[in-house]
Scaffold this motif. Structure first.
Motif, PDB file in Angstrom:
ATOM      1  N   UNK A   9       0.820  -1.214   0.000  1.00 17.10           N
ATOM      2  CA  UNK A   9       0.000   0.000   0.000  1.00 17.10           C
ATOM      3  C   UNK A   9       0.849   1.258   0.000  1.00 17.10           C
ATOM      4  N   UNK A  10       1.961   1.192   0.750  1.00 16.52           N
ATOM      5  CA  UNK A  10       2.733   2.425   0.940  1.00 16.52           C
ATOM      6  C   UNK A  10       4.147   2.362   0.381  1.00 16.52           C
ATOM      7  N   UNK A  65       8.703   5.218  -0.939  1.00 20.03           N
ATOM      8  CA  UNK A  65       7.342   5.513  -0.506  1.00 20.03           C
ATOM      9  C   UNK A  65       6.498   5.818  -1.723  1.00 20.03           C
ATOM     10  N   UNK A  66       5.351   5.190  -1.821  1.00 20.94           N
ATOM     11  CA  UNK A  66       4.516   5.391  -3.013  1.00 20.94           C
ATOM     12  C   UNK A  66       3.881   6.773  -3.035  1.00 20.94           C
ATOM     13  N   UNK A  67       3.597   7.299  -1.859  1.00 21.52           N
ATOM     14  CA  UNK A  67       2.945   8.605  -1.786  1.00 21.52           C
ATOM     15  C   UNK A  67       3.954   9.732  -2.007  1.00 21.52           C
ATOM     16  N   UNK A  68       5.049   9.682  -1.305  1.00 23.97           N
ATOM     17  CA  UNK A  68       6.036  10.758  -1.373  1.00 23.97           C
ATOM     18  C   UNK A  68       7.029  10.576  -2.523  1.00 23.97           C
ATOM     19  N   UNK A  69       7.091   9.367  -3.074  1.00 25.99           N
ATOM     20  CA  UNK A  69       8.079   9.008  -4.091  1.00 25.99           C
ATOM     21  C   UNK A  69       9.503   9.182  -3.579  1.00 25.99           C
ATOM     22  N   UNK A 100       8.293   4.987  11.853  1.00 27.60           N
ATOM     23  CA  UNK A 100       6.979   5.204  11.245  1.00 27.60           C
ATOM     24  C   UNK A 100       6.277   3.888  10.911  1.00 27.60           C
ATOM     25  N   UNK A 102       5.629   1.975   8.441  1.00 28.74           N
ATOM     26  CA  UNK A 102       5.306   1.582   7.071  1.00 28.74           C
ATOM     27  C   UNK A 102       6.525   1.252   6.187  1.00 28.74           C
ATOM     28  N   UNK A 104       8.762  -0.668   6.756  1.00 23.89           N
ATOM     29  CA  UNK A 104       9.011  -2.103   6.909  1.00 23.89           C
ATOM     30  C   UNK A 104       8.151  -2.943   5.967  1.00 23.89           C
ATOM     31  N   UNK A 105       7.107  -2.347   5.410  1.00 27.41           N
ATOM     32  CA  UNK A 105       6.348  -3.074   4.372  1.00 27.41           C
ATOM     33  C   UNK A 105       7.291  -3.499   3.249  1.00 27.41           C
TER      34      UNK A 105
ATOM     35  N   UNK B  34       8.757   0.014  15.570  1.00 28.62           N
ATOM     36  CA  UNK B  34       8.281   0.198  14.192  1.00 28.62           C
ATOM     37  C   UNK B  34       7.488  -1.000  13.682  1.00 28.62           C
ATOM     38  N   UNK B  37       4.110  -0.842  15.008  1.00 32.58           N
ATOM     39  CA  UNK B  37       3.383   0.232  14.334  1.00 32.58           C
ATOM     40  C   UNK B  37       2.906  -0.216  12.951  1.00 32.58           C
ATOM     41  N   UNK B  38       3.729  -1.011  12.300  1.00 38.41           N
ATOM     42  CA  UNK B  38       3.298  -1.559  11.010  1.00 38.41           C
ATOM     43  C   UNK B  38       2.067  -2.447  11.198  1.00 38.41           C
ATOM     44  N   UNK B  53       1.649   8.092   4.535  1.00 35.91           N
ATOM     45  CA  UNK B  53       3.015   7.948   5.031  1.00 35.91           C
ATOM     46  C   UNK B  53       3.306   8.812   6.251  1.00 35.91           C
ATOM     47  N   UNK B  56       1.378   8.107  10.666  1.00 40.85           N
ATOM     48  CA  UNK B  56       1.684   7.235  11.796  1.00 40.85           C
ATOM     49  C   UNK B  56       3.136   7.413  12.204  1.00 40.85           C
ATOM     50  N   UNK B  57       3.348   7.430  13.501  1.00 45.05           N
ATOM     51  CA  UNK B  57       4.712   7.485  14.030  1.00 45.05           C
ATOM     52  C   UNK B  57       4.678   6.993  15.467  1.00 45.05           C
ATOM     53  N   UNK B  58       5.804   6.460  15.920  1.00 45.06           N
ATOM     54  CA  UNK B  58       5.835   5.945  17.292  1.00 45.06           C
ATOM     55  C   UNK B  58       5.765   7.074  18.317  1.00 45.06           C
TER      56      UNK B  58
END
Lengths: 192, 79
Positions: A9-10, A65-69, A100, A102, A104-105, B34, B37-38, B53, B56-58
């Motif tokens: 997704x991200x 990041x897909x949103x921020x590129x 954050x 994401x 880690x996706x 993290x 959080x994921x 993006x 979300x943040x810890x």
């Protein structure tokens, strides 16, 4: 043939390009990221850096990041042992994108890529104690990883020796515990 | 704050009752890293929220996370 997602997704994972080296050099020049990644504090020259970046590497992708590129990190599979069907995986996340979640996706997308493309049964991750301590208290980490062992006082950093945890993720564990991740990795047309 | 979102996050992370009272504390102070959080992001995704993006943040509290989730459509669409 199983379809392999290259996007979540991200995040997107893509091969390293020539234009990425300056960013990667800067990334690994920062103390925190180099300590947690393969160079362990070394500061190679720009010429050495490219060679070191690929030494022992089987597959390596930039995470965006897909949103921020924006380029948010690098995921690497190295020291592949096909006889025993094991490999090592490392990840570096740009400090401005840490904590954050994401990014880690991209790491887990890479894990899925490796299990889809290679006949591997187990992936190893090394984590210095200061990060492994968090793993011990993380139910999410325990669902995915097994703590294989602890290298006591293995790594010198900021004036002291740190333990390094060796974590593993098996194919069978990923097939079960990774299902929630895979189910949310975008629509069919998102898949590469 | 959406109690439903909160409950799903607690269930996914396996938190006990004690942690449930700390809704205004940065989640990193609750030992959330993290990876946790994921997992929270995945819970919110599966509830129909589109978490961006920067959302979300810890360093955020559970109250802030739940508010973001509801603002982003949590509960409106079930996948």
């Amino acid at each position: 043939m199983t379809e392999v997602a290259m996007r979540t997704r991200r995040t997107t994972i893509r091969p390293v390009k020539f234009g990425d080296y300056e960013w990667l050099f800067d990334l690994f020049g920062r103390v925190e990221s180099s300590q947690r990644f393969r160079f362990r504090g070394a500061t190679p020259s720009p010429e050495q850096f490219q060679e070191l970046l690929w030494r022992g590497v089987y597959a390596q992708f930039v995470v965006e990041g897909r949103q921020s590129l924006s380029r948010v990190g690098l995921v690497t599979c190295f020291d592949v042992d096909f006889t025993n069907q094991v490999a090592h995986v490392a990840a570096a996340v740009d400090p401005s994108f840490q904590r954050r979640g994401w990014p880690l996706e991209g790491l887990f997308l890479f894990v899925d890529y490796l299990f889809s493309h290679l006949q591997l049964r187990k992936l190893y991750f090394e984590s210095p104690e200061y990060a492994a301590e968090r793993f011990r208290h993380s139910r999410s980490a325990h669902r995915l990883f097994v703590l294989e062992g602890m290298l006591e006082e293995h790594e010198y950093f900021q004036g002291r020796y740190w333990d390094v945890a060796v974590l593993s993720l098996t194919r069978s564990r990923w097939e079960v515990a990774g299902a929630p991740y895979r189910s949310l990795w975008g629509s069919r047309e998102d898949r590469g | 704050m959406s109690e439903e979102v909160l409950e799903e996050i607690f269930t996914a992370l396996g938190w006990d009752e004690g942690a449930r009272r700390e809704v205004d504390m940065p989640v990193e102070d609750l030992g959330i890293d993290s990876l946790d959080l994921l997992e929270i992001a995945l819970v919110l995704d599966s509830g129909g929220a589109e978490i961006g993006e920067d959302q979300l943040a810890t360093t955020m509290s559970l109250r802030e996370i739940c508010t973001i989730a509801v603002m982003n459509g949590y509960g409106e669409v079930r996948s």
